[in-house]
Design a protein around this motif. Structure first.
Motif, PDB file in Angstrom:
ATOM      1  N   HIS A 149       0.824  -1.215   0.000  1.00 46.99           N
ATOM      2  CA  HIS A 149       0.000   0.000   0.000  1.00 46.99           C
ATOM      3  C   HIS A 149       0.857   1.264   0.000  1.00 46.99           C
ATOM      4  CE1 HIS A 149      -2.429   3.182   1.992  1.00 46.99           C
ATOM      5  NE2 HIS A 149      -3.305   2.775   1.082  1.00 46.99           N
ATOM      6  N   ASP A 150       1.961   1.222   0.725  1.00 50.78           N
ATOM      7  CA  ASP A 150       2.833   2.388   0.839  1.00 50.78           C
ATOM      8  C   ASP A 150       3.811   2.543  -0.323  1.00 50.78           C
ATOM      9  OD1 ASP A 150       1.545   2.876   3.215  1.00 50.78           O
ATOM     10  OD2 ASP A 150       3.170   2.146   4.481  1.00 50.78           O
TER      11      ASP A 150
ATOM     12  N   SER B 296       5.312   3.125  -4.041  1.00 53.42           N
ATOM     13  CA  SER B 296       4.974   4.081  -5.098  1.00 53.42           C
ATOM     14  C   SER B 296       4.726   3.320  -6.389  1.00 53.42           C
ATOM     15  CB  SER B 296       6.106   5.086  -5.286  1.00 53.42           C
ATOM     16  OG  SER B 296       6.278   5.850  -4.125  1.00 53.42           O
ATOM     17  N   LEU B 297       3.512   2.830  -6.546  1.00 47.97           N
ATOM     18  CA  LEU B 297       3.128   2.159  -7.787  1.00 47.97           C
ATOM     19  C   LEU B 297       2.353   3.155  -8.639  1.00 47.97           C
ATOM     20  CD1 LEU B 297       2.038  -1.314  -6.393  1.00 47.97           C
ATOM     21  CD2 LEU B 297       4.124  -0.773  -7.613  1.00 47.97           C
ATOM     22  N   GLU B 298       1.946   2.720  -9.782  1.00 48.01           N
ATOM     23  CA  GLU B 298       1.178   3.571 -10.691  1.00 48.01           C
ATOM     24  C   GLU B 298      -0.106   4.065 -10.027  1.00 48.01           C
ATOM     25  OE1 GLU B 298       2.115   4.288 -13.935  1.00 48.01           O
ATOM     26  OE2 GLU B 298       3.959   3.191 -13.572  1.00 48.01           O
ATOM     27  N   ASP B 299      -0.599   5.211 -10.483  1.00 50.70           N
ATOM     28  CA  ASP B 299      -1.881   5.721  -9.993  1.00 50.70           C
ATOM     29  C   ASP B 299      -3.028   4.815 -10.409  1.00 50.70           C
ATOM     30  OD1 ASP B 299      -0.704   7.910  -8.788  1.00 50.70           O
ATOM     31  OD2 ASP B 299      -0.975   9.200 -10.541  1.00 50.70           O
ATOM     32  N   ASP B 300      -2.778   3.965 -11.389  1.00 51.57           N
ATOM     33  CA  ASP B 300      -3.817   3.072 -11.894  1.00 51.57           C
ATOM     34  C   ASP B 300      -3.858   1.746 -11.145  1.00 51.57           C
ATOM     35  OD1 ASP B 300      -4.528   4.978 -13.725  1.00 51.57           O
ATOM     36  OD2 ASP B 300      -3.307   4.145 -15.321  1.00 51.57           O
ATOM     37  N   PHE B 301      -3.273   1.696  -9.947  1.00 49.08           N
ATOM     38  CA  PHE B 301      -3.317   0.487  -9.124  1.00 49.08           C
ATOM     39  C   PHE B 301      -3.999   0.803  -7.807  1.00 49.08           C
ATOM     40  CE2 PHE B 301      -1.445  -1.862  -5.549  1.00 49.08           C
ATOM     41  CZ  PHE B 301      -1.907  -3.129  -5.869  1.00 49.08           C
ATOM     42  N   VAL B 302      -4.853  -0.117  -7.376  1.00 50.31           N
ATOM     43  CA  VAL B 302      -5.487   0.021  -6.067  1.00 50.31           C
ATOM     44  C   VAL B 302      -5.580  -1.358  -5.419  1.00 50.31           C
ATOM     45  CG1 VAL B 302      -7.864  -0.156  -6.901  1.00 50.31           C
ATOM     46  CG2 VAL B 302      -7.400   1.073  -4.807  1.00 50.31           C
ATOM     47  N   MET B 303      -5.398  -1.364  -4.119  1.00 47.98           N
ATOM     48  CA  MET B 303      -5.507  -2.582  -3.332  1.00 47.98           C
ATOM     49  C   MET B 303      -6.742  -2.422  -2.444  1.00 47.98           C
ATOM     50  SD  MET B 303      -2.762  -3.851  -0.499  1.00 47.98           S
ATOM     51  CE  MET B 303      -3.146  -2.623   0.721  1.00 47.98           C
ATOM     52  N   VAL B 304      -7.536  -3.492  -2.341  1.00 46.25           N
ATOM     53  CA  VAL B 304      -8.696  -3.477  -1.454  1.00 46.25           C
ATOM     54  C   VAL B 304      -8.620  -4.726  -0.588  1.00 46.25           C
ATOM     55  CG1 VAL B 304     -11.204  -3.459  -1.278  1.00 46.25           C
ATOM     56  CG2 VAL B 304     -10.095  -2.256  -3.172  1.00 46.25           C
ATOM     57  N   MET B 305      -8.613  -4.524   0.711  1.00 42.42           N
ATOM     58  CA  MET B 305      -8.594  -5.634   1.656  1.00 42.42           C
ATOM     59  C   MET B 305     -10.028  -5.870   2.130  1.00 42.42           C
ATOM     60  SD  MET B 305      -5.102  -4.751   3.728  1.00 42.42           S
ATOM     61  CE  MET B 305      -5.069  -6.339   4.533  1.00 42.42           C
ATOM     62  N   VAL B 306     -10.529  -7.060   1.872  1.00 46.44           N
ATOM     63  CA  VAL B 306     -11.910  -7.399   2.208  1.00 46.44           C
ATOM     64  C   VAL B 306     -11.886  -8.227   3.489  1.00 46.44           C
ATOM     65  CG1 VAL B 306     -14.039  -8.504   1.427  1.00 46.44           C
ATOM     66  CG2 VAL B 306     -12.527  -7.381  -0.242  1.00 46.44           C
ATOM     67  N   SER B 307     -12.339  -7.611   4.580  1.00 45.43           N
ATOM     68  CA  SER B 307     -12.331  -8.302   5.868  1.00 45.43           C
ATOM     69  C   SER B 307     -13.560  -9.184   6.008  1.00 45.43           C
ATOM     70  CB  SER B 307     -12.316  -7.282   7.018  1.00 45.43           C
ATOM     71  OG  SER B 307     -12.471  -7.952   8.248  1.00 45.43           O
ATOM     72  N   GLU B 308     -13.335 -10.405   6.478  1.00 48.49           N
ATOM     73  CA  GLU B 308     -14.411 -11.360   6.715  1.00 48.49           C
ATOM     74  C   GLU B 308     -14.836 -11.365   8.177  1.00 48.49           C
ATOM     75  OE1 GLU B 308     -15.761 -12.552   4.037  1.00 48.49           O
ATOM     76  OE2 GLU B 308     -14.153 -11.734   2.809  1.00 48.49           O
ATOM     77  N   ASP B 309     -14.371 -10.364   8.930  1.00 45.37           N
ATOM     78  CA  ASP B 309     -14.752 -10.243  10.336  1.00 45.37           C
ATOM     79  C   ASP B 309     -16.208  -9.801  10.459  1.00 45.37           C
ATOM     80  OD1 ASP B 309     -12.230 -10.617  12.079  1.00 45.37           O
ATOM     81  OD2 ASP B 309     -11.541  -9.369  10.409  1.00 45.37           O
ATOM     82  N   ASP B 310     -16.751  -9.945  11.678  1.00 50.80           N
ATOM     83  CA  ASP B 310     -18.159  -9.645  11.914  1.00 50.80           C
ATOM     84  C   ASP B 310     -18.493  -8.162  11.978  1.00 50.80           C
ATOM     85  OD1 ASP B 310     -18.865 -12.322  11.916  1.00 50.80           O
ATOM     86  OD2 ASP B 310     -18.542 -12.540  14.075  1.00 50.80           O
ATOM     87  N   SER B 311     -17.493  -7.318  12.299  1.00 50.89           N
ATOM     88  CA  SER B 311     -17.803  -5.887  12.407  1.00 50.89           C
ATOM     89  C   SER B 311     -16.571  -5.029  12.138  1.00 50.89           C
ATOM     90  CB  SER B 311     -18.359  -5.563  13.797  1.00 50.89           C
ATOM     91  OG  SER B 311     -17.329  -5.594  14.764  1.00 50.89           O
ATOM     92  N   ALA B 312     -16.836  -3.796  11.749  1.00 51.87           N
ATOM     93  CA  ALA B 312     -15.767  -2.821  11.534  1.00 51.87           C
ATOM     94  C   ALA B 312     -15.078  -2.497  12.854  1.00 51.87           C
ATOM     95  CB  ALA B 312     -16.329  -1.561  10.896  1.00 51.87           C
TER      96      ALA B 312
END
Length: 185
Positions: A95-96, A98-114
């Motif tokens: 995440h930190d 310096s990749l292209e602006d056209d890259f995004v990482m999304v972490m999908v949590s399977e936990d029960d709550s935020a």
């Protein structure tokens, strides 16, 4: 007249060689991309990514459709999953980076709550609150992707197609991981 015919044959031969060379260069690009990602023990895919719309830790809706045109790494994880926790520092490093602006990482949590995820982040990884984390407490999105266990990651191309599936933890901050992702641009 003979000179024109001779020159014409030479020009035609050079043009044919150039076409074969260029088609070989174009064919090599997917092989190079495949090689970069296969070095991470990826499973190759070629199907549309299932759509999703989930809420982040602040309750804001995020959808895969909003990310169209970008290379997306979707990581399914949970705070109670030891390999996920082991992988987490490398996700921060990715995440930190310096990749292209056209890259995004999304972490999908399977936990029960935020709240569970926020407390985990505060306790284990202070300063990581800027990570793009969304909540999938019923594991519905993970199941539509075919996830079998956590941690699993999927690399999606700019056109919204699943290209690679990574089962179990990886060092996402490694040179190999960066090469894999950069090969998608």
């Amino acid at each position: 007249m003979r000179h024109f015919l001779g020159y014409g044959l030479v020009v035609a031969g050079v043009a044919l060689l150039m076409l074969r060379f260029l088609s070989g260069v174009q064919a090599a690009a997917p092989r190079e991309r495949q090689g970069a990602c296969m070095a991470l023990d990826a499973r190759q895919l070629d199907r549309p990514a299932p759509p999703w719309r989930l809420k982040d830790l602040q309750g804001k809706a995020v959808s895969l459709a909003d990310l169209r045109g970008k290379v997306v790494l979707v990581n399914f994880w949970a705070t109670w999953c030891p390999p996920c926790v082991e992988e987490f520092p490398s996700m921060i490093k990715l995440h930190d980076a310096s990749l292209e602006d056209d890259f995004v990482m999304v972490m999908v949590s399977e936990d029960d709550s935020a709240k569970i995820v926020s407390e985990f982040l505060s306790r284990r990884f202070p300063g990581s609150r800027s990570l793009p984390i969304v909540m999938d407490p019923g594991k519905k999105v993970a199941l539509t992707y075919g996830s079998e266990k956590f941690t699993e990651s999927y690399l999606i191309d700019r056109d919204g197609k699943l290209r690679y599936w990574f089962i179990n933890k990886r060092d996402w901050g490694s040179k190999e991981a960066m090469s894999c992702i950069k090969s998608m641009f």
